[in-house]
Motif scaffolding. Structure first.
Motif, PDB file in Angstrom:
ATOM      1  N   SER A  99      -8.158 -32.154   5.130  1.00 18.44           N
ATOM      2  CA  SER A  99      -6.770 -32.529   4.881  1.00 18.44           C
ATOM      3  C   SER A  99      -6.726 -33.803   4.038  1.00 18.44           C
ATOM      4  O   SER A  99      -7.581 -34.693   4.170  1.00 18.44           O
ATOM      5  CB  SER A  99      -6.037 -32.753   6.202  1.00 18.44           C
ATOM      6  N   ASP A 100      -5.749 -33.893   3.165  1.00 15.06           N
ATOM      7  CA  ASP A 100      -5.567 -35.008   2.221  1.00 15.06           C
ATOM      8  C   ASP A 100      -6.545 -34.962   1.051  1.00 15.06           C
ATOM      9  O   ASP A 100      -6.438 -35.772   0.124  1.00 15.06           O
ATOM     10  CB  ASP A 100      -5.687 -36.378   2.908  1.00 15.06           C
ATOM     11  N   TYR A 101      -7.517 -34.038   1.073  1.00 13.29           N
ATOM     12  CA  TYR A 101      -8.440 -33.911  -0.053  1.00 13.29           C
ATOM     13  C   TYR A 101      -7.852 -32.994  -1.117  1.00 13.29           C
ATOM     14  O   TYR A 101      -6.969 -32.170  -0.847  1.00 13.29           O
ATOM     15  CB  TYR A 101      -9.781 -33.335   0.404  1.00 13.29           C
ATOM     16  N   SER A 102      -8.351 -33.147  -2.317  1.00  9.50           N
ATOM     17  CA  SER A 102      -8.093 -32.192  -3.390  1.00  9.50           C
ATOM     18  C   SER A 102      -9.442 -31.764  -3.947  1.00  9.50           C
ATOM     19  O   SER A 102     -10.428 -32.504  -3.863  1.00  9.50           O
ATOM     20  CB  SER A 102      -7.236 -32.815  -4.497  1.00  9.50           C
ATOM     21  N   VAL A 103      -9.504 -30.563  -4.489  1.00  8.38           N
ATOM     22  CA  VAL A 103     -10.768 -30.024  -4.965  1.00  8.38           C
ATOM     23  C   VAL A 103     -10.605 -29.499  -6.384  1.00  8.38           C
ATOM     24  O   VAL A 103      -9.539 -28.983  -6.743  1.00  8.38           O
ATOM     25  CB  VAL A 103     -11.266 -28.905  -4.013  1.00  8.38           C
ATOM     26  N   HIS A 104     -11.643 -29.651  -7.191  1.00  8.75           N
ATOM     27  CA  HIS A 104     -11.586 -29.183  -8.569  1.00  8.75           C
ATOM     28  C   HIS A 104     -13.005 -28.961  -9.089  1.00  8.75           C
ATOM     29  O   HIS A 104     -13.970 -29.552  -8.581  1.00  8.75           O
ATOM     30  CB  HIS A 104     -10.866 -30.199  -9.466  1.00  8.75           C
ATOM     31  N   LEU A 105     -13.133 -28.111 -10.074  1.00 12.82           N
ATOM     32  CA  LEU A 105     -14.415 -27.920 -10.747  1.00 12.82           C
ATOM     33  C   LEU A 105     -14.753 -29.180 -11.547  1.00 12.82           C
ATOM     34  O   LEU A 105     -13.865 -29.800 -12.142  1.00 12.82           O
ATOM     35  CB  LEU A 105     -14.359 -26.711 -11.668  1.00 12.82           C
ATOM     36  N   ALA A 106     -16.016 -29.553 -11.564  1.00 11.14           N
ATOM     37  CA  ALA A 106     -16.421 -30.800 -12.228  1.00 11.14           C
ATOM     38  C   ALA A 106     -17.697 -30.556 -13.031  1.00 11.14           C
ATOM     39  O   ALA A 106     -18.798 -30.509 -12.465  1.00 11.14           O
ATOM     40  CB  ALA A 106     -16.636 -31.908 -11.205  1.00 11.14           C
ATOM     41  N   THR A 107     -17.544 -30.400 -14.322  1.00 14.39           N
ATOM     42  CA  THR A 107     -18.697 -30.118 -15.179  1.00 14.39           C
ATOM     43  C   THR A 107     -19.441 -31.381 -15.609  1.00 14.39           C
ATOM     44  O   THR A 107     -20.486 -31.293 -16.250  1.00 14.39           O
ATOM     45  CB  THR A 107     -18.239 -29.367 -16.443  1.00 14.39           C
ATOM     46  N   ALA A 117     -21.390 -25.053 -12.520  1.00 19.67           N
ATOM     47  CA  ALA A 117     -21.294 -24.540 -11.149  1.00 19.67           C
ATOM     48  C   ALA A 117     -21.011 -25.657 -10.147  1.00 19.67           C
ATOM     49  O   ALA A 117     -21.246 -25.496  -8.956  1.00 19.67           O
ATOM     50  CB  ALA A 117     -22.590 -23.824 -10.772  1.00 19.67           C
ATOM     51  N   CYS A 118     -20.484 -26.770 -10.626  1.00 23.08           N
ATOM     52  CA  CYS A 118     -20.225 -27.926  -9.760  1.00 23.08           C
ATOM     53  C   CYS A 118     -18.745 -28.040  -9.418  1.00 23.08           C
ATOM     54  O   CYS A 118     -17.875 -27.687 -10.214  1.00 23.08           O
ATOM     55  CB  CYS A 118     -20.675 -29.213 -10.441  1.00 23.08           C
ATOM     56  N   ARG A 126     -11.037 -42.311   0.755  1.00 26.37           N
ATOM     57  CA  ARG A 126     -12.045 -41.602   1.529  1.00 26.37           C
ATOM     58  C   ARG A 126     -13.238 -41.264   0.640  1.00 26.37           C
ATOM     59  O   ARG A 126     -13.157 -41.301  -0.581  1.00 26.37           O
ATOM     60  CB  ARG A 126     -11.457 -40.320   2.139  1.00 26.37           C
ATOM     61  N   ARG A 127     -14.326 -40.919   1.278  1.00 31.49           N
ATOM     62  CA  ARG A 127     -15.547 -40.635   0.539  1.00 31.49           C
ATOM     63  C   ARG A 127     -15.415 -39.343  -0.272  1.00 31.49           C
ATOM     64  O   ARG A 127     -14.814 -38.372   0.185  1.00 31.49           O
ATOM     65  CB  ARG A 127     -16.713 -40.509   1.519  1.00 31.49           C
ATOM     66  N   ALA A 128     -15.944 -39.339  -1.471  1.00 36.77           N
ATOM     67  CA  ALA A 128     -15.932 -38.136  -2.310  1.00 36.77           C
ATOM     68  C   ALA A 128     -17.196 -37.321  -2.049  1.00 36.77           C
ATOM     69  O   ALA A 128     -18.244 -37.867  -1.693  1.00 36.77           O
ATOM     70  CB  ALA A 128     -15.848 -38.519  -3.778  1.00 36.77           C
ATOM     71  N   PHE A 129     -17.079 -36.007  -2.224  1.00 32.57           N
ATOM     72  CA  PHE A 129     -18.208 -35.098  -2.015  1.00 32.57           C
ATOM     73  C   PHE A 129     -18.360 -34.210  -3.241  1.00 32.57           C
ATOM     74  O   PHE A 129     -17.376 -33.650  -3.732  1.00 32.57           O
ATOM     75  CB  PHE A 129     -17.983 -34.230  -0.774  1.00 32.57           C
ATOM     76  N   GLN A 130     -19.610 -34.084  -3.711  1.00 35.36           N
ATOM     77  CA  GLN A 130     -19.916 -33.260  -4.881  1.00 35.36           C
ATOM     78  C   GLN A 130     -20.914 -32.173  -4.481  1.00 35.36           C
ATOM     79  O   GLN A 130     -21.891 -32.461  -3.758  1.00 35.36           O
ATOM     80  CB  GLN A 130     -20.495 -34.099  -6.020  1.00 35.36           C
ATOM     81  N   PHE A 131     -20.671 -30.955  -4.955  1.00 37.38           N
ATOM     82  CA  PHE A 131     -21.529 -29.827  -4.625  1.00 37.38           C
ATOM     83  C   PHE A 131     -21.820 -29.002  -5.870  1.00 37.38           C
ATOM     84  O   PHE A 131     -21.039 -28.987  -6.822  1.00 37.38           O
ATOM     85  CB  PHE A 131     -20.871 -28.932  -3.571  1.00 37.38           C
ATOM     86  N   ALA A 139     -18.859 -21.191  -7.456  1.00 38.15           N
ATOM     87  CA  ALA A 139     -18.150 -22.470  -7.389  1.00 38.15           C
ATOM     88  C   ALA A 139     -16.641 -22.251  -7.392  1.00 38.15           C
ATOM     89  O   ALA A 139     -15.908 -22.900  -6.636  1.00 38.15           O
ATOM     90  CB  ALA A 139     -18.553 -23.359  -8.567  1.00 38.15           C
ATOM     91  N   ARG A 140     -16.160 -21.330  -8.224  1.00 37.54           N
ATOM     92  CA  ARG A 140     -14.719 -21.038  -8.256  1.00 37.54           C
ATOM     93  C   ARG A 140     -14.252 -20.442  -6.932  1.00 37.54           C
ATOM     94  O   ARG A 140     -13.136 -20.744  -6.464  1.00 37.54           O
ATOM     95  CB  ARG A 140     -14.407 -20.089  -9.413  1.00 37.54           C
ATOM     96  N   GLU A 141     -15.085 -19.638  -6.303  1.00 34.18           N
ATOM     97  CA  GLU A 141     -14.714 -19.064  -5.006  1.00 34.18           C
ATOM     98  C   GLU A 141     -14.581 -20.149  -3.942  1.00 34.18           C
ATOM     99  O   GLU A 141     -13.665 -20.111  -3.113  1.00 34.18           O
ATOM    100  CB  GLU A 141     -15.749 -18.024  -4.584  1.00 34.18           C
ATOM    101  N   TRP A 142     -15.479 -21.115  -3.957  1.00 36.67           N
ATOM    102  CA  TRP A 142     -15.370 -22.231  -3.020  1.00 36.67           C
ATOM    103  C   TRP A 142     -14.091 -23.036  -3.271  1.00 36.67           C
ATOM    104  O   TRP A 142     -13.367 -23.394  -2.342  1.00 36.67           O
ATOM    105  CB  TRP A 142     -16.597 -23.143  -3.137  1.00 36.67           C
ATOM    106  N   VAL A 143     -13.815 -23.321  -4.530  1.00 36.65           N
ATOM    107  CA  VAL A 143     -12.614 -24.085  -4.869  1.00 36.65           C
ATOM    108  C   VAL A 143     -11.355 -23.333  -4.448  1.00 36.65           C
ATOM    109  O   VAL A 143     -10.432 -23.916  -3.861  1.00 36.65           O
ATOM    110  CB  VAL A 143     -12.588 -24.391  -6.380  1.00 36.65           C
ATOM    111  N   ASP A 144     -11.311 -22.041  -4.708  1.00 34.62           N
ATOM    112  CA  ASP A 144     -10.133 -21.246  -4.345  1.00 34.62           C
ATOM    113  C   ASP A 144      -9.954 -21.201  -2.831  1.00 34.62           C
ATOM    114  O   ASP A 144      -8.825 -21.299  -2.328  1.00 34.62           O
ATOM    115  CB  ASP A 144     -10.264 -19.820  -4.893  1.00 34.62           C
ATOM    116  N   GLN A 145     -11.047 -21.048  -2.097  1.00 36.81           N
ATOM    117  CA  GLN A 145     -10.946 -20.972  -0.641  1.00 36.81           C
ATOM    118  C   GLN A 145     -10.501 -22.303  -0.042  1.00 36.81           C
ATOM    119  O   GLN A 145      -9.682 -22.350   0.881  1.00 36.81           O
ATOM    120  CB  GLN A 145     -12.282 -20.549  -0.043  1.00 36.81           C
TER     121      GLN A 145
END
Length: 217
Positions: A99-107, A117-118, A126-131, A139-145
């Motif tokens: 909650s309160d996070y936003s997610v986006h693809l990051a090349t 694929a990042c 809050r701490r940022a997380f990169q995958f 990667a798009r499936e993770w972002v969409d979910q």
């Protein structure tokens, strides 16, 4: 003797270097743990799983000798993102509420063949997380979910203050409803007197009708 000691030091060099790297890696591994007051749980005991799979997670702090990206078993449920060393781990290495996070693809996170694929999760304060996923499609499936869960969390949130105000207004309306006043102590006698007068009038009408029939030849 001195030459022998130098030779021994040279022989022990690679082993010592490997040991130092291992210690650095263990320290970074410990620093990379992140729980946000979430209770430890085994990967196989999680419920309400929406997506799971192996991802490469970028370390928060890494040294020259340590690896910048580490393989992690990641699990997303209806409110929390978990990451484990493997799918058989008895406890997560980290977890956080999305909650309160936003997610986006990051090349821009990588410069190799996996840069497309990042993806990244960020939130103010809050701490940022990169995958890194196994492919751009993954990667798009993770972002969409994750976006689906974030949308569901925002739509299901109901402020408590508004709910309490609505309940108070309902009670006020109920108290304000007015009905007919209760009957007085003489109301029963008055209604009985009215009933008797009505019966007497009906009796008089019946007698008049009988008189009319008698007059007729």
């Amino acid at each position: 003797m001195r030459g022998l000691e130098v030779g021994r030091n040279r022989e022990a060099g690679p082993e010592k270097k490997w040991t130092d790297c291992r210690r650095i890696d263990e320290v970074e591994e410990h620093n990379d743990r992140y729980f946000e007051d979430i209770a430890p749980v085994a990967a196989q005991d999680l419920s309400n799983i929406l997506k799971q799979g192996y991802l490469e997670k970028k370390r928060k702090d890494h040294s020259f000798f340590g690896s910048e990206w580490q393989k992690r078993w990641c699990v997303l449920n209806n409110s929390i993102f978990y990451y484990f060393g493997s799918e058989k781990d008895k406890q997560q290495k980290g977890s956080f509420y999305i909650s309160d996070y936003s997610v986006h693809l990051a090349t821009n996170l990588r410069k190799d063949s996996k840069k497309n694929a990042c993806f990244e999760l960020v939130a103010p304060g809050r701490r940022a997380f990169q995958f890194t996923a196994s492919s751009p499609q993954e990667a798009r499936e993770w972002v969409d979910q994750i976006n689906f869960v974030l949308k569901d969390l925002s739509s299901s949130f109901i402020p408590c203050d508004d709910e309490e105000e609505e309940e108070e207004e309902t009670y006020d309306d109920i108290e304000g409803v007015t009905g007919p006043p209760p009957p007085g102590p003489g109301a029963g006698q008055a209604s009985q007197g009215t009933k008797h007068r009505g019966e007497q009038e009906m009796g008089e009408v019946d007698e008049e009708d009988e008189d009319i029939y008698e007059v007729l030849p």
